[in-house]
Design a protein around this motif. Structure first.
Motif, PDB file in Angstrom:
ATOM      1  N   HIS A 273       7.595  -7.711   2.705  1.00  0.00           N
ATOM      2  CA  HIS A 273       9.201  -8.024   2.809  1.00  0.00           C
ATOM      3  C   HIS A 273       9.689  -6.920   3.629  1.00  0.00           C
ATOM      4  CE1 HIS A 273       8.477 -11.116   0.003  1.00  0.00           C
ATOM      5  NE2 HIS A 273       8.524 -10.384  -1.073  1.00  0.00           N
ATOM      6  N   LEU A 274      10.808  -7.280   4.491  1.00  0.00           N
ATOM      7  CA  LEU A 274      11.676  -6.015   4.842  1.00  0.00           C
ATOM      8  C   LEU A 274      12.727  -5.752   3.908  1.00  0.00           C
ATOM      9  CD1 LEU A 274      12.340  -3.846   7.183  1.00  0.00           C
ATOM     10  CD2 LEU A 274      13.668  -5.786   8.258  1.00  0.00           C
ATOM     11  N   ILE A 275      13.083  -4.577   3.400  1.00  0.00           N
ATOM     12  CA  ILE A 275      14.038  -4.480   2.210  1.00  0.00           C
ATOM     13  C   ILE A 275      15.615  -3.840   3.035  1.00  0.00           C
ATOM     14  CG2 ILE A 275      14.994  -2.956   0.444  1.00  0.00           C
ATOM     15  CD1 ILE A 275      12.500  -5.154  -0.156  1.00  0.00           C
ATOM     16  N   ALA A 276      15.210  -3.149   3.946  1.00  0.00           N
ATOM     17  CA  ALA A 276      16.421  -2.677   4.794  1.00  0.00           C
ATOM     18  C   ALA A 276      15.835  -2.095   5.884  1.00  0.00           C
ATOM     19  CB  ALA A 276      16.998  -1.764   3.913  1.00  0.00           C
ATOM     20  N   SER A 277      16.785  -2.175   7.190  1.00  0.00           N
ATOM     21  CA  SER A 277      16.609  -1.443   8.453  1.00  0.00           C
ATOM     22  C   SER A 277      17.615  -0.629   8.750  1.00  0.00           C
ATOM     23  CB  SER A 277      16.570  -2.687   9.378  1.00  0.00           C
ATOM     24  OG  SER A 277      16.099  -2.039  10.783  1.00  0.00           O
ATOM     25  N   ILE A 278      17.553   0.651   8.636  1.00  0.00           N
ATOM     26  CA  ILE A 278      18.447   1.765   8.888  1.00  0.00           C
ATOM     27  C   ILE A 278      18.456   2.187  10.300  1.00  0.00           C
ATOM     28  CG2 ILE A 278      19.297   4.049   7.998  1.00  0.00           C
ATOM     29  CD1 ILE A 278      17.741   3.210   5.357  1.00  0.00           C
ATOM     30  N   GLU A 279      19.596   1.991  10.976  1.00  0.00           N
ATOM     31  CA  GLU A 279      19.818   2.466  12.279  1.00  0.00           C
ATOM     32  C   GLU A 279      19.919   4.004  12.387  1.00  0.00           C
ATOM     33  OE1 GLU A 279      22.441   1.616  16.398  1.00  0.00           O
ATOM     34  OE2 GLU A 279      22.964   0.988  14.260  1.00  0.00           O
ATOM     35  N   GLN A 280      19.361   4.816  13.509  1.00  0.00           N
ATOM     36  CA  GLN A 280      19.304   6.263  13.558  1.00  0.00           C
ATOM     37  C   GLN A 280      20.659   6.521  13.768  1.00  0.00           C
ATOM     38  OE1 GLN A 280      16.103   8.379  15.858  1.00  0.00           O
ATOM     39  NE2 GLN A 280      17.801   9.065  17.271  1.00  0.00           N
ATOM     40  N   ASN A 281      21.086   7.792  13.013  1.00  0.00           N
ATOM     41  CA  ASN A 281      22.383   7.919  12.718  1.00  0.00           C
ATOM     42  C   ASN A 281      22.731   9.367  12.752  1.00  0.00           C
ATOM     43  OD1 ASN A 281      25.217   8.391  11.568  1.00  0.00           O
ATOM     44  ND2 ASN A 281      25.480   6.071  11.672  1.00  0.00           N
ATOM     45  N   GLN A 282      23.538  10.098  13.859  1.00  0.00           N
ATOM     46  CA  GLN A 282      23.713  11.578  13.896  1.00  0.00           C
ATOM     47  C   GLN A 282      24.519  11.961  12.675  1.00  0.00           C
ATOM     48  OE1 GLN A 282      22.307  13.127  16.205  1.00  0.00           O
ATOM     49  NE2 GLN A 282      23.184  14.999  15.533  1.00  0.00           N
ATOM     50  N   ALA A 283      25.318  11.184  12.057  1.00  0.00           N
ATOM     51  CA  ALA A 283      26.088  11.476  10.886  1.00  0.00           C
ATOM     52  C   ALA A 283      25.256  11.997   9.600  1.00  0.00           C
ATOM     53  CB  ALA A 283      27.012  10.430  10.404  1.00  0.00           C
ATOM     54  N   ILE A 284      24.048  11.302   9.487  1.00  0.00           N
ATOM     55  CA  ILE A 284      23.196  11.594   8.456  1.00  0.00           C
ATOM     56  C   ILE A 284      22.455  13.153   8.625  1.00  0.00           C
ATOM     57  CG2 ILE A 284      21.047  11.024   7.197  1.00  0.00           C
ATOM     58  CD1 ILE A 284      21.667   8.228   7.895  1.00  0.00           C
ATOM     59  N   LYS A 285      22.110  13.409   9.921  1.00  0.00           N
ATOM     60  CA  LYS A 285      21.626  14.711  10.201  1.00  0.00           C
ATOM     61  C   LYS A 285      22.682  15.746   9.887  1.00  0.00           C
ATOM     62  CE  LYS A 285      18.397  12.915  13.870  1.00  0.00           C
ATOM     63  NZ  LYS A 285      18.215  12.886  15.177  1.00  0.00           N
ATOM     64  N   MET A 286      23.738  15.432  10.629  1.00  0.00           N
ATOM     65  CA  MET A 286      24.851  16.393  10.254  1.00  0.00           C
ATOM     66  C   MET A 286      25.070  16.823   8.841  1.00  0.00           C
ATOM     67  SD  MET A 286      25.332  17.395  13.124  1.00  0.00           S
ATOM     68  CE  MET A 286      26.568  18.468  12.727  1.00  0.00           C
TER      69      MET A 286
END
Length: 280
Positions: A206-219
């Motif tokens: 199963h694929l539970i979630a797909s999370i796009e690369q996001n600069q805000a998380i890094k910051m």
């Protein structure tokens, strides 16, 4: 051990963003009113850093210093939205077995009756591809109900994910399925998602979630913050909150079907073709 709570583990290759996802999910569910125990099982001891805003003393280090005098207050620390945080720790680089920290933290928490406390959710953040048996201890000691694997479309991430599936297969039984599914992290294009979707299809999972690369998380990480705190209204915060809700609900476990070497080579050929498509 209190069997009324939900116990989940995040596994994945080092550097894949597993700890970021685990910490943000713990924060989101604690914010939603759940009583959460977050256990970092990585020798780097950084799983709880963005929850507590600093590095906390590890169980291994504190055990060495205090021995039998150790108590709950020495190893349990309050984090974002009231998440209770623990770090297992590990040996000095190049010395000893990193898995020993996981064993020590579980034994210590059992002795101090921490697991018997009134938790809604216990989260394990575990490094590695379980080639080292120490990293399989949460499964081996039946401390988790469900394991989620964090992966990207990169070769080594998929290789590690497949090894984790092999580890899960060793410890699950027909009556107790452990594998909850995959979380695809850091996708940046349709090609990335095609690769992971193909791997998931091959492993019948199963694929539970797909999370796009996001600069805000890094910051947010640079500022020692979870995304849930840094910008609760951001679209990525909503994705994380929804992921937390999904993981807390009863998710149907799936059989683990790790790929053999021949199938992995076929997967890598597929990835190579997809990467060539990107470069055109």
């Amino acid at each position: 051990m209190n069997l009324d709570n939900k116990r989940i583990a995040f596994y994945g290759k080092g550097g894949i963003g597993k700890s970021t996802i685990a910490a943000n999910v713990s924060a989101a569910l604690s914010k939603a009113g759940k009583k959460v125990l977050h256990i970092g099982c990585d020798p780097k001891s950084d799983s709880t850093r963005i929850l507590v805003k600093r590095r906390i003393p590890t169980v291994l280090k504190t055990l060495k210093e205090k021995g039998e005098q150790l108590n709950k207050e020495d190893i349990l620390f309050a984090g974002a939205y009231g998440v209770t945080c623990v770090e297992a720790g590990g040996p000095e680089p190049g010395i000893g077995c990193a898995g020993m920290g996981i064993s020590a933290v579980i034994e210590t928490l059992e002795k101090l009756e921490v697991f018997a406390m009134d938790w809604d959710l216990i989260v394990y953040d575990v490094l590695g591809d379980v080639v080292c048996g120490g990293f399989s201890i949460p499964m081996r000691k039946q401390c988790v109900d469900t394991v989620y694997i964090v992966t990207s479309s990169e070769f080594m991430s998929l290789y590690a994910a497949n090894n984790i599936l092999k580890g899960i297969a060793h410890y699950e039984t027909p009556a107790q399925k452990l594998f909850g599914g995959f979380i695809h992290n850091r996708w940046t294009s349709k090609t990335d998602k095609d690769v992971v979707d193909h791997f998931i299809q091959m492993t019948e999972s199963h694929l539970i979630a797909s999370i796009e690369q996001n600069q805000a998380i890094k910051m947010a990480e640079y500022q020692r913050n979870t995304m849930i705190e840094a910008d609760p209204q951001a679209p990525i915060s909503e994705v994380i909150e929804n992921l937390g809700k999904d993981l807390f609900c009863e998710v149907t476990a799936c059989d683990s079907h790790p790929l053999d070497d021949e199938a992995m080579e076929a997967l890598f050929d597929f990835v190579s073709v997809k990467n060539q498509e990107i470069s055109r």
